[in-house]
Design an enzyme around this catalytic site. Structure first.
Site, PDB file in Angstrom:
ATOM      1  N   TYR A 103       0.832  -1.197   0.000  1.00  0.00           N
ATOM      2  CA  TYR A 103       0.000   0.000   0.000  1.00  0.00           C
ATOM      3  C   TYR A 103       0.871   1.253   0.000  1.00  0.00           C
ATOM      4  O   TYR A 103       0.676   2.172  -0.805  1.00  0.00           O
ATOM      5  CB  TYR A 103      -0.926  -0.001   1.215  1.00  0.00           C
ATOM      6  CG  TYR A 103      -1.747   1.254   1.352  1.00  0.00           C
ATOM      7  CD1 TYR A 103      -2.670   1.629   0.379  1.00  0.00           C
ATOM      8  CD2 TYR A 103      -1.616   2.077   2.482  1.00  0.00           C
ATOM      9  CE1 TYR A 103      -3.423   2.774   0.512  1.00  0.00           C
ATOM     10  CE2 TYR A 103      -2.371   3.227   2.624  1.00  0.00           C
ATOM     11  CZ  TYR A 103      -3.274   3.577   1.646  1.00  0.00           C
ATOM     12  OH  TYR A 103      -4.028   4.718   1.766  1.00  0.00           O
ATOM     13  N   LYS A 107       1.163   4.261  -2.865  1.00  0.00           N
ATOM     14  CA  LYS A 107       0.899   5.667  -2.586  1.00  0.00           C
ATOM     15  C   LYS A 107       2.113   6.525  -2.939  1.00  0.00           C
ATOM     16  O   LYS A 107       1.959   7.628  -3.483  1.00  0.00           O
ATOM     17  CB  LYS A 107       0.533   5.859  -1.108  1.00  0.00           C
ATOM     18  CG  LYS A 107      -0.749   5.175  -0.683  1.00  0.00           C
ATOM     19  CD  LYS A 107      -1.969   5.626  -1.453  1.00  0.00           C
ATOM     20  CE  LYS A 107      -2.486   6.968  -1.023  1.00  0.00           C
ATOM     21  NZ  LYS A 107      -3.771   7.332  -1.699  1.00  0.00           N
ATOM     22  N   PRO A 281     -50.300  24.180  39.316  1.00  0.00           N
ATOM     23  CA  PRO A 281     -50.853  25.465  39.763  1.00  0.00           C
ATOM     24  C   PRO A 281     -51.038  25.508  41.289  1.00  0.00           C
ATOM     25  O   PRO A 281     -51.504  24.550  41.905  1.00  0.00           O
ATOM     26  CB  PRO A 281     -52.206  25.535  39.044  1.00  0.00           C
ATOM     27  CG  PRO A 281     -51.981  24.742  37.793  1.00  0.00           C
ATOM     28  CD  PRO A 281     -51.085  23.607  38.207  1.00  0.00           C
TER      29      PRO A 281
END
Length: 369
Positions: A103, A107, A281
């Site tokens: 590889y 490259k 409430p």
């Protein structure tokens, strides 16, 4: 500007194209290695700039390394020269080009093709030897250990850490994309022959696994990672992009009674915690004071009144609050305080406190206002 992107459907390609469009670039030629080569012929005739991201890193046959990384680069350059188009090229290479493996050799050979193109034509070229990359849209179980870890951990699947002490050099995809786009203005970050992405992060594999696992656990313990650390911030964003699409939401534990509810939302070690309080409430909550613990109240729905009284005083201070006018009320230490729902619907308050609740030291003392 007309921009050609090879490897357009790959991890880097998708992120780069998305940001190019964000920045107003409209003429983007997207090319993948499976596309008809006639398209490449047409694109190389017309383009002003090339991002060459296409490559091979996990072939079926070893011969495909050289074919995909050097061979395709040669084809691309030959088409440019055929059309007397000496457009600048950004090449996405790899730090593996330093290594003597198939590889890396392929490259390196692709790099040589690009450098030769520059010498022959005078074109500007920008060769990046990229480290391991991470971020959204990277394929798990392919070439990114972080993508695999994020994908598996998010789904409760196992991961494999062969050597937790392996040291990785990593670059975040947004940093890569920003650096690549800078080349359009000739502002690449160069170190000798090659261009570089900054910043990069050096982290051990075991630490990465532990961090990602902590991200998953944060839904249960309500923690937030240390986002002041740049790598952790980027990794957390990456992790979230790998959540299963049926797992974006998670429930919180609501502590419910006839007065309403109290639900912890977020906790941090150094920034306190955030909770959501709902009062029915007519209900009063609070009537206590703190030595050091301090809070911020933000009413987002309903109507209420927050009352204060200093411990050595009979004077009562009142602040009316409403979801119609978002206003933060600081709760100073040394004042007993309460919040009363004076409306006809639920009073919803976002509450921040400067520390995570410690049952061994609650710093909360009952005293009616």
């Amino acid at each position: 500007m007309k921009i050609l992107v090879t490897g357009a459907k790959g991890f880097v390609g998708k992120n780069l194209i998305a940001e190019l469009r964000n920045q107003g670039y409209e003429n983007i030629y997207e090319y993948g290695r499976t596309d008809n080569e006639l398209l490449l012929d047409a694109y190389t005739k017309d383009c002003d700039f090339v991002f060459h991201l296409a490559g091979v890193n996990r072939p079926i046959n070893d011969d495909e390394f050289m074919e995909g990384n050097k061979g395709f680069t040669t084809i691309l350059i030959d088409y440019l020269k055929k059309h007397n188009n000496y457009a600048p090229i950004v090449l996405s290479s790899s730090i593996q080009a330093r290594e003597n493996n198939l590889y890396g050799q392929s490259k390196k050979a692709g790099e040589n093709e690009v450098f030769s193109y520059a010498e022959e034509t005078g074109a500007n070229v920008y060769v990046y030897r990229l480290p391991n990359l991470f971020g959204k849209w990277s394929r798990p179980h392919y070439n990114s250990v972080i993508a695999t870890f994020c994908h598996n951990i998010a789904r409760g699947e196992t991961i494999q850490v062969n050597d937790p002490n392996v040291d990785l050099e990593l670059a975040y995809i947004d940093d890569v994309v920003n650096e690549f786009i800078s080349t359009l203005n000739g502002q690449a970050t160069k170190e000798d022959t090659y261009c570089v992405v900054k910043p990069t992060h050096r982290v051990k594999l075991g630490e990465i696994a532990e961090l990602i696992q902590s991200f998953k656990e944060s839904r249960t313990n309500l923690s937030i990672p240390n986002l002041n650390d740049p790598f952790t911030k980027k990794l957390y964003s990456t992790y979230l992009s790998y959540l299963s699409e049926d797992d974006f939401a998670y429930e919180l534990k609501m502590n419910v009674d006839d007065r309403g509810s109290f639900t912890e939302f977020l906790k941090t070690k150094d920034r306190g915690q955030v909770s959501v309080n709902i009062s029915k409430p007519g209900i009063t909550k609070g009537n206590h004071w703190h030595h050091t613990k301090n809070e911020k109240f933000l009413v987002v729905s309903g109507e209420g009144v927050i009352r204060f009284r200093k411990l050595d005083s009979d004077d009562i201070i009142e602040y009316k609050v409403s979801g119609d006018k978002l206003e933060v009320v600081d709760i100073p230490v040394g004042y007993t305080h309460s919040i009363v729902n004076i409306g006809e619907k639920d009073l919803v308050t976002v509450m921040w406190v400067n520390e995570i609740f410690n049952p061994n030291n609650p710093d909360t003392y009952y005293l009616e206002v």
